[in-house]
Design an enzyme around this catalytic site. Structure first.
Site, PDB file in Angstrom:
ATOM      1  N   THR A   1       0.816  -1.220   0.000  1.00  0.00           N
ATOM      2  CA  THR A   1       0.000   0.000   0.000  1.00  0.00           C
ATOM      3  C   THR A   1       0.848   1.268   0.000  1.00  0.00           C
ATOM      4  O   THR A   1       0.299   2.371   0.116  1.00  0.00           O
ATOM      5  CB  THR A   1      -0.954   0.013   1.205  1.00  0.00           C
TER       6      THR A   1
ATOM      7  N   SER B   1     -20.657 -17.359   3.589  1.00  0.00           N
ATOM      8  CA  SER B   1     -21.155 -17.033   2.249  1.00  0.00           C
ATOM      9  C   SER B   1     -21.788 -18.222   1.555  1.00  0.00           C
ATOM     10  O   SER B   1     -22.355 -18.082   0.477  1.00  0.00           O
ATOM     11  CB  SER B   1     -20.020 -16.463   1.383  1.00  0.00           C
TER      12      SER B   1
ATOM     13  N   LYS C   1     -15.571 -14.984  -7.455  1.00  0.00           N
ATOM     14  CA  LYS C   1     -16.488 -16.126  -7.399  1.00  0.00           C
ATOM     15  C   LYS C   1     -17.222 -16.299  -8.731  1.00  0.00           C
ATOM     16  O   LYS C   1     -17.362 -17.416  -9.245  1.00  0.00           O
ATOM     17  CB  LYS C   1     -17.495 -15.935  -6.259  1.00  0.00           C
TER      18      LYS C   1
END
Length: 634
Positions: free
Chosen positions: A70, A522, A565
């Site tokens: 970062t 999930s 996904k």
């Protein structure tokens, strides 16, 4: 409009793969101006940039906490550019005639150190010339004696005198060399303050050391001051000392670092107790540096409390952002980032606008949040360089969109490679099925790591309870605690719509061949769909995959990793994907991928079943009961 029409409208597939506006007009990144100063090249960390500017001006220490890639190291280097160079100093170590094991330290303005050492060397060289003249005189005298009276006695005596003279002059040479100081830190010619990266340094490299000398007797040893080696804290004098993963330093080293920060000087001694250097300890050596420490959130717990207190009390703590809002201004910054990476690398061509669009789209996808762009720019820079290498290999003048797409495919992280292998293996052995229908079997979706999706086949079967007291939900597969709890929560939905005590059943749920492990909730809607299908004996479409968390009230809640996904489903040959409506804006697909899949954002479990279950009379009756039993909002 009736409820049925509303449901059908809500279940219309969404279109993805739109073109992107970048906030700046250009044909290639060659036209993009790259700032000269490093601080102006930092992307998306405005708060950290302001702190670094203030800390550089006021000479404050900084602790940067955040995920890798970062920009923590870049901020440290940028701070070094902001520090003044007119106060840079050279550090010399001199012999101590009173105690040879305590060399003296002297600081002088930059570039004077070399002149001082050269002056002493010239003096030592003149002494060496005198000794050479003495040796020549002795040898001439011996040869003259042999010329006058050549015999064995005279020859032996002459050789003895020459050897004795050489040994004497050798000792004189050692004494003369001791007078030459050693330049420990040389800052001559620097156009910016020192930046020293001490990440992973051992004690000797960080704090300084004294080299071991096995010849410490008989006058043959190297003088103590010549064996002194500066540490990184000394070479960072008047500059920046950067330490990433600072918690990996031992507590003893952190304590020594704290002492150096407080005193602004630290003596050098041997770090090994078994070394001859352990006898040597210099006078305190200046080390007036600014510490820029870095790490992740775990670093805070492992840091020496006094060291962190020192930074917090005399500096700043900054949390590095991992995403920034997806605005035109920030997209423009990413265009600048691509231009910077091309210039910094120096070996790859510039990017076309279409290629940069693909980089920005990848930044959207990797952010994992709707309306945001990732700030893990090191990973993004890896794609830039890989795409550049591909263009060079093809002999292109500029990097084009297809090169970026190929780079994304080629420079896949290990988790993505594992996920691809997983999907390929499951398809080969028909563990993943992308057509037909089956009772109690559903294609769930999960992620490995952060950006790698996998298709997760789940099966459910219902049998009479083995125990007379109560039935059980039995789950197999390598599941984490959150995933196990999510499976248990599914029973609340079933009890309400079923209108009977399901404790009469044992419900078996299997996550097929889940050796890699599953965590999170999930897969809740996948488990619920499989169990309801098994209970009601209604087949599930196998060309459908799904992901979503499920509340006990039947609401489909958002999840992470929506885009990877969906990409995993595409690679597995699946045609339809169900995702939570809250994740609708988290999907970032290129147009070619978007054309291969239909995506249905849903809000409630009945909408999931509407899409996933095969159309039968049983299905319509089931949906009616669920909508009546559960307080679903539409």
């Amino acid at each position: 409009m009736g409820d049925e029409e509303k449901v059908k409208e809500a279940l219309a597939p969404r279109e993805y793969g739109e073109s992107l506006e970048l906030g700046v007009e250009f044909s290639t990144t060659e036209e993009i101006k790259v700032p000269e100063k490093l601080i102006d090249q930092v992307i998306g960390q405005e708060h950290a940039v302001e702190v670094i500017k203030t800390a550089a001006n006021q000479k404050r220490h900084v602790l940067l906490i955040g995920e890798p890639g970062t920009g923590k190291s870049m901020l440290g280097q940028a701070m070094a550019e902001l520090l003044p160079t007119e106060n840079l100093e050279d550090i010399l170590v001199f012999p101590n005639p009173e105690d040879e094991n305590m060399p003296k330290i002297k600081t002088v303005p930059a570039c004077q150190g070399r002149r001082i050492v050269e002056k002493y060397r010239e003096k030592a060289k003149s002494q060496e010339n005198v000794k050479s003249y003495i040796l020549l005189f002795v040898m001439f005298t011996v040869m003259l004696a042999l010329f006058i009276d050549f015999n064995a006695t005279t020859l032996l005596m002459g050789l003895f005198v020459v050897i004795l003279t050489i040994m004497a002059l050798s000792n004189m040479r050692l004494k003369g060399s001791v007078l030459v100081p050693k330049l420990l830190v040389d800052n001559c010619g620097r156009n910016k303050a020192p930046f020293i990266d001490a990440t992973g340094a051992h004690a000797g490299a960080l704090l300084g050391d004294v080299r071991h000398d096995p010849f410490q007797s008989g006058g043959l040893g190297t003088p103590a001051h010549e064996r002194v080696e500066p540490g990184m804290i000394h070479r960072a004098h008047k500059g920046v000392l950067f330490i990433d993963e600072i918690a990996t330093l031992s507590l003893k080293m952190q304590q020594s670092l704290l002492t150096a920060m407080q005193e602004k000087k630290f003596p050098i001694t041997g770090q090994s107790e078994m070394s001859s250097g352990a006898m040597v300890r210099t006078e305190p050596v200046p080390c007036d540096f600014i510490l820029v420490a870095a790490g992740n959130l775990d670093t805070i717990e492992k840091m020496h409390p006094a060291l962190r207190s020192r930074i917090r009390g005399y500096g700043y703590e900054v949390y590095m952002r991992t995403t920034m809002p997806d605005t035109l201004e920030n997209r423009k910054k990413l265009v600048q980032f691509v231009a910077q990476e091309v210039k910094r690398d120096g070996k790859i061509p510039h990017f076309t606008r279409d290629a940069v669009e693909e980089i920005v789209r990848e930044a959207q996808k990797r952010a994992g949040r709707k309306g945001h762009l990732t700030l893990r720019l090191r990973d993004l820079g890896g794609i830039v360089r890989a795409a550049g290498d591909i263009a060079v290999k093809k002999g292109k003048k500029y990097v084009e969109r297809e090169d970026v797409i190929e780079a994304i495919r080629m420079a896949k992280p290990l988790e993505k490679q594992l996920a691809d292998w997983y999907i390929e293996r499951k398809k080969e052995y028909q563990v993943i099925r992308a057509d037909g229908s089956e009772i109690g079997r559903v294609n769930g979706l999960a992620v490995i790591g952060e950006q790698s999706g996998i298709v997760l086949p789940i099966e459910a079967a219902v049998a009479p309870a083995a125990s007379k007291e109560e039935g059980k939900i039995i789950v197999t597969g390598k599941l984490g605690e959150i995933a196990k709890e999510a499976v248990q929560n599914v029973s609340a939905i079933i009890k309400r719509y079923k209108g009977e005590d399901i404790s009469r059943y044992d419900i078996h749920v299997q996550f097929l061949q889940t050796y890699e492990g599953v965590e999170g909730d999930s897969a809740s809607i996948s488990v619920a769909t499989a169990v309801i299908s098994a209970l009601e004996e209604i087949p599930i479409r196998q060309d459908v995959a799904m992901t979503g968390s499920l509340s006990v009230l039947g609401e489909v809640l958002p999840i992470g990793g929506a885009t990877p996904k969906i990409e995993a489903a595409i690679e597995a040959g699946i045609k339809t994907v169900i995702i939570p409506k809250a994740n609708e804006k988290d999907v970032f697909l290129s147009r070619d991928k978007a054309e291969k899949i239909q995506i249905f954002p849903v809000e409630t479990i009945d909408q999931v079943l509407e899409i996933a279950l095969v159309d039968t009379e049983k299905k319509e009756e089931l949906l009616r009961r669920i909508r009546e039993a559960l307080p679903l909002s539409r």
